[in-house]
Design a protein around this motif. Structure first.
Motif, PDB file in Angstrom:
ATOM      1  N   ARG A   1      -8.080  -5.229  -5.818  1.00 35.10           N
ATOM      2  CA  ARG A   1      -9.049  -4.949  -6.884  1.00 35.10           C
ATOM      3  C   ARG A   1     -10.178  -4.046  -6.396  1.00 35.10           C
ATOM      4  O   ARG A   1     -10.714  -3.259  -7.164  1.00 35.10           O
ATOM      5  N   VAL A   2     -10.512  -4.137  -5.106  1.00 34.13           N
ATOM      6  CA  VAL A   2     -11.543  -3.237  -4.569  1.00 34.13           C
ATOM      7  C   VAL A   2     -11.008  -1.813  -4.527  1.00 34.13           C
ATOM      8  O   VAL A   2     -11.703  -0.856  -4.903  1.00 34.13           O
ATOM      9  N   LYS A   3      -9.778  -1.664  -4.100  1.00 34.72           N
ATOM     10  CA  LYS A   3      -9.188  -0.320  -4.058  1.00 34.72           C
ATOM     11  C   LYS A   3      -9.091   0.263  -5.468  1.00 34.72           C
ATOM     12  O   LYS A   3      -9.338   1.463  -5.667  1.00 34.72           O
ATOM     13  N   LEU A   4      -8.751  -0.582  -6.438  1.00 37.20           N
ATOM     14  CA  LEU A   4      -8.661  -0.102  -7.816  1.00 37.20           C
ATOM     15  C   LEU A   4     -10.037   0.318  -8.330  1.00 37.20           C
ATOM     16  O   LEU A   4     -10.158   1.351  -9.018  1.00 37.20           O
TER      17      LEU A   4
ATOM     18  N   LEU B   1      -9.538   9.389  -2.204  1.00 39.39           N
ATOM     19  CA  LEU B   1      -8.548   8.744  -3.062  1.00 39.39           C
ATOM     20  C   LEU B   1      -7.262   8.468  -2.286  1.00 39.39           C
ATOM     21  O   LEU B   1      -6.744   7.345  -2.303  1.00 39.39           O
ATOM     22  N   ASP B   2      -6.747   9.460  -1.583  1.00 39.90           N
ATOM     23  CA  ASP B   2      -5.510   9.282  -0.825  1.00 39.90           C
ATOM     24  C   ASP B   2      -5.670   8.245   0.278  1.00 39.90           C
ATOM     25  O   ASP B   2      -4.728   7.507   0.595  1.00 39.90           O
ATOM     26  N   GLY B   3      -6.867   8.193   0.877  1.00 37.82           N
ATOM     27  CA  GLY B   3      -7.099   7.270   1.979  1.00 37.82           C
ATOM     28  C   GLY B   3      -6.972   5.814   1.586  1.00 37.82           C
ATOM     29  O   GLY B   3      -6.713   4.956   2.443  1.00 37.82           O
ATOM     30  N   LEU B   4      -7.140   5.509   0.299  1.00 41.42           N
ATOM     31  CA  LEU B   4      -6.991   4.124  -0.149  1.00 41.42           C
ATOM     32  C   LEU B   4      -5.587   3.596   0.124  1.00 41.42           C
ATOM     33  O   LEU B   4      -5.395   2.395   0.318  1.00 41.42           O
ATOM     34  N   ASN B   5      -4.603   4.485   0.158  1.00 36.65           N
ATOM     35  CA  ASN B   5      -3.224   4.063   0.405  1.00 36.65           C
ATOM     36  C   ASN B   5      -3.029   3.498   1.810  1.00 36.65           C
ATOM     37  O   ASN B   5      -2.089   2.740   2.055  1.00 36.65           O
ATOM     38  N   SER B   6      -3.899   3.872   2.737  1.00 32.13           N
ATOM     39  CA  SER B   6      -3.761   3.396   4.117  1.00 32.13           C
ATOM     40  C   SER B   6      -4.471   2.065   4.350  1.00 32.13           C
ATOM     41  O   SER B   6      -4.314   1.459   5.406  1.00 32.13           O
ATOM     42  N   LEU B   7      -5.246   1.604   3.381  1.00 28.55           N
ATOM     43  CA  LEU B   7      -6.061   0.400   3.568  1.00 28.55           C
ATOM     44  C   LEU B   7      -5.292  -0.826   3.083  1.00 28.55           C
ATOM     45  O   LEU B   7      -5.615  -1.440   2.062  1.00 28.55           O
ATOM     46  N   ASP B   8      -4.268  -1.202   3.850  1.00 27.78           N
ATOM     47  CA  ASP B   8      -3.396  -2.301   3.419  1.00 27.78           C
ATOM     48  C   ASP B   8      -4.022  -3.669   3.643  1.00 27.78           C
ATOM     49  O   ASP B   8      -3.461  -4.680   3.200  1.00 27.78           O
TER      50      ASP B   8
END
Length: 853
Positions: free
Chosen positions: A221-224, A209-216
């Protein structure tokens, strides 16, 4: 010009020729760890399942990736762009059953066909790295990974509920359960407990979950979607005492603030209390058996009719002291929370539907407005609001009432604050033959034992038969019988094979050193990973991407890679769509079976009328597909590539039309004709340029800047539009030496800018423009002259009915009197005989014509 007229550029000869030249010079091959100081760039498209033929979705997907790969090479990067095959799975096993053949034969034959089709498209792939996941060399390394994960505590074996077909005697995926029946046998599917292997992905839930913040560079919508799937929630565990008993039922809830609105308590069919009731109540046992016949996934359960069984038991609400009935409900998951929920119908739609069906009370405890009591119809008040009719919680906003309710639960000793995760551990066991064997040996004395490293890979036996239901590995006379590696006594192999999602969860890492004798070669993996640009469909936004992210973390933990995130950048392309057609009997028709008329369509063979349906995703079932091979035969690979890049932004769907393809073909023929004519004059040096030549040079160098920006932002349709504009300018002949020199310069720039998109024609023209100077595929990306970028003119987009149809150059201070006529001229072919009913000019930006037939 139609494709039947004589052409100056023979793609059928040129395309194979240039593909052979690329191969001869190994243009796209890279070392595992390249020497030199070039920066690296790893481009990867989601690899295909070898069904036997590529489709237009493949063409679009791999064209997008190939444009990036070719562009980055020209920018000076060392580019890894590999291809392989996601080759295990049910389609091959089903084909084997139907044709009485080995799945390997079917799979490798399909791979050969699809490889040839992909190679015809001219993709700049390093084919030396090709592998299929059904190659023992690949899945043997996968077995090593599994054993390393097991040693690291990331693997567990336990009982789990599965969909069981009692006739075919096999586990079914949720997608294979249709209306509660097995898709092949038609038998009622049972929910059955089986010993399964699990990967402990839940241990990485918070990190995932936290790693999604690094995927800029991932779509939001994929991250969500991933965030929702991981499903972190904060709530409370509440203990409900059974009336007239000392037993308790524990419920996990994210809405403890609505406890005063409780109407019932519902438990899963597998809940221990439900089983206890079934022991003395035959009707409960029948209901539980019926629940076992529905799918096990949340999607299957959510889609099913909400049904319940009143156990006759009651629980006491810890806040109100009131008693409420206990129901067994088919929509409660044992795997989520505690397998029990309390129903608050006013605040949850599912609970409201259930309460209405069984005439249960609907206490109102939530209101959108303070101190009001709304009527509850058929829609629950599931948003934020204010608490009413709830004792000490009255008047509090719901966000404040939640912590206050938890505080009171803890004070009374009937609950506690907890955080929960929707994510479940990954069950990876499949009762199928055509998959990677799980490298485990079962011994009655020693329990499950890992296969010794020197015995890997555990390969599939080729001499299997599919004449009996179930997994052929269970019926093989010798394969499963082995000695225990720990005690030497007779033992049996694990006959389950891995979920095929495992095969695609680490293939990107294997591509960095596909022939290594270990799962990865660390220096190669560390050089290339993470993948810089991953390209694939939105349908893989959750499971594949989530599993790949987990696998990368597990490989990091076990020393196989040095990164946690596999894909630094992700692009999800739109679908390729087409009209659909039906004959008078309602049968679907292929596009090649019909002829479009001015008012519809008719059958080619008979002239009978055809119903033209919606434009929708190409699919075999609706026959609205176009064969890429036939398109390449008629128009060439570059035409197919140009078309899928040219119309819509790549993240949107693109409609495949005959007119659109012919338009792309005509453009490429025109480019070839103009380019060949300009090449005849050769390059020339000119000391000074007049206004006309300067204007052309400015356009060419501004095109470099615009196309470069479009490439960097995946706006390939904008790059196409700029190249259309540049060709229109270059095509105008001139006797002036300075303009001829500018035309040559502009044409060379155009060819090099277009090379990533139409590589064969670019090679053809570059060889004529600059003979003996090497391949266009190896040329550096053009650089714009800053002096020619000074803005004295502006590029204005020209739209027709809101769609981009061209661009024009206007003076920086141009008004409507200048811009509108130029724009009309630029899109005259698009507008044709249609009437312009409105024209809009946004100075320096857009001209839009609203037209009607």
């Amino acid at each position: 010009m139609s494709e039947t007229e004589p052409t100056r550029y023979d793609f059928s000869t040129a395309e194979p020729h240039w593909q052979a030249e690329w191969n001869a010079q190994a243009c796209f091959k890279v070392e595992d760890v390249p020497a030199g100081s070039q920066p690296k760039y790893y481009v990867l498209e989601m690899f295909p399942y070898p069904s036997g033929k590529i489709h237009m979705g493949h063409v679009r997907n791999y064209t997008l990736g190939d444009v990036v790969a070719r562009y980055k090479r020209a920018q000076g990067f060392s580019v890894l762009h590999p291809m392989g095959w996601d080759a295990f799975g049910l389609p091959a096993e089903n084909a084997a059953r139907e044709n009485k053949a080995n799945p390997a034969d079917w799979t490798y034959k399909n791979i050969a066909n699809m490889r040839a089709e992909l190679q015809r498209m001219g993709f700049s792939l390093d084919w030396s790295r090709e592998f299929a996941t059904c190659d023992p060399e690949y899945y043997g390394q996968q077995q090593k990974l599994f054993l390393d994960f097991w040693k690291a505590g990331l693997v567990e074996r336990r009982d789990a509920s599965v969909n069981w077909d009692p006739v075919d005697m096999t586990v079914l995926a949720n997608e294979q359960v249709i209306d509660g029946r097995g898709w092949r046998s038609g038998a009622l599917v049972e929910k059955k407990k089986l010993s399964q292997w699990f990967l402990k992905i839940t241990g990485f839930a918070e990190d995932l979950l936290d790693g999604l913040n690094s995927l800029d560079r991932w779509p939001e919508r994929v991250k969500l979607m991933q965030e929702n799937w991981i499903g972190h929630s904060q709530g409370a565990e509440v203990s409900f005492k059974l009336a007239n008993s000392e037993e308790q039922v524990t419920v996990y809830t994210t809405r403890p603030d609505t406890l005063f609105g409780m109407s019932f308590l519902a438990i899963a069919a597998e809940h221990p209390l439900a089983k206890q009731v079934a022991e003395t109540n035959p009707d409960a046992a029948v209901f539980i058996a019926e629940c076992a016949s529905q799918g096990t996934s949340e999607a299957a359960i959510e889609a099913a009719e909400k049904r319940g069984f009143n156990t006759g038991l009651e629980v006491i609400n810890p806040f109100t002291g009131k008693s409420h009935p206990v129901w067994i409900a088919n929509f409660v998951l044992m795997e989520y929370g505690t397998g029990a929920i309390f129903g608050c119908p006013c605040g949850d739609q599912r609970d409201l539907d259930f309460a209405r069906k069984y005439s249960l009370p609907v206490p109102v405890v939530v209101s959108p407005e303070k101190d009001t009591a709304p009527e509850i119809g058929n829609k629950a008040l599931d948003g934020e609001g204010f608490i009413i009719n709830s004792g000490f919680l009255n008047g509090l906003p719901t966000k404040d009432a939640k912590p206050r309710a938890i505080e009171e639960l803890e004070k009374r000793g009937v609950g506690k604050a907890v955080q929960n995760w929707r994510l479940r551990d990954w069950g990876i066991s499949r009762q199928r033959y055509w998959g990677c064997p799980i490298p485990v040996i079962h011994c009655e004395a020693c329990g499950p034992q890992p296969v010794s490293a020197d015995q890997l890979p555990v390969t599939l036996p080729a001499d299997v038969t599919f004449d009996k239901p179930g997994n052929p590995l269970d019926h093989h006379p010798t394969w499963r019988h082995v000695s225990c590696p720990a005690c030497g006594q007779p033992a049996t192999r694990e006959t389950d094979t891995f979920d095929t999602f495992i095969d695609s969860s680490w293939y990107f890492a294997r591509f960095t050193a596909p022939h290594a004798e270990t799962p990865t070669k660390l220096d190669a993996a560390n050089y290339w990973l993470p993948v810089d640009q991953y390209v694939g469909g939105i349908e893989h936004a959750i499971l594949h991407l989530l599993y790949a992210r987990f696998f990368t973390r597990a490989m990091h933990k076990t020393g196989h890679v040095a990164v946690d995130e596999p894909f630094a950048g992700l692009f999800t392309q739109g679908m390729v769509t087409h009209e659909s057609y039906k004959d008078e009997a309602g049968n679907w028709l292929y596009p090649e079976e019909i002829t479009r008329t001015s008012d519809g369509a008719v059958l080619k063979a008979t002239g009978a009328p055809v119903t033209v349906g919606r434009v929708e995703k190409m699919s075999k079932s609706k026959r609205n597909t176009v064969d890429p091979g036939a398109i390449v035969n008629r128009f060439g690979a570059d035409t197919a590539r140009w078309f899928v890049l040219s119309d819509n932004p790549p993240e949107r769907d693109v409609e495949w039309t005959e007119n659109g393809v012919q338009g792309s073909f005509r453009f490429l023929q025109r480019l070839a004709r103009v380019g060949e004519d300009i090449a005849k004059s050769g390059p020339s040096l000119v000391e000074t340029y007049g206004p006309e030549a300067k204007k052309l040079r400015q356009l060419a160098h501004r095109s470099i800047e615009a196309v470069t920006n479009a490439m960097e932002s995946f706006a390939f349709n904008l790059a196409v539009a700029r190249l259309y504009e540049l060709l229109n300018a270059v095509a105008t002949p001139s006797e002036s030496p300075d303009t001829q020199a500018a035309r040559f310069e502009a044409m060379e720039i155009l060819v090099r800018l277009a090379a990533p998109m139409i590589p064969h024609l670019a090679e053809h023209l570059f060889a004529k423009l600059r003979p003996g100077t090497g391949l266009a595929a190896l040329q550096p990306w053009p650089k714009a002259d800053p002096a020619l970028l000074v803005v004295d003119e502006l590029t204005v987009a020209v739209q027709v009915n809101g769609k981009l149809r061209g661009t024009i150059l206007v003076p920086a201070d141009a008004g409507q009197d200048i811009a509108i006529p130029l724009a009309k001229e630029a899109v005259a072919g698009t507008i044709g005989t249609q009437t312009i009913v409105k024209q809009i000019y946004v100075p320096g930006r857009i001209v839009n014509f609203v037209v009607k037939p």
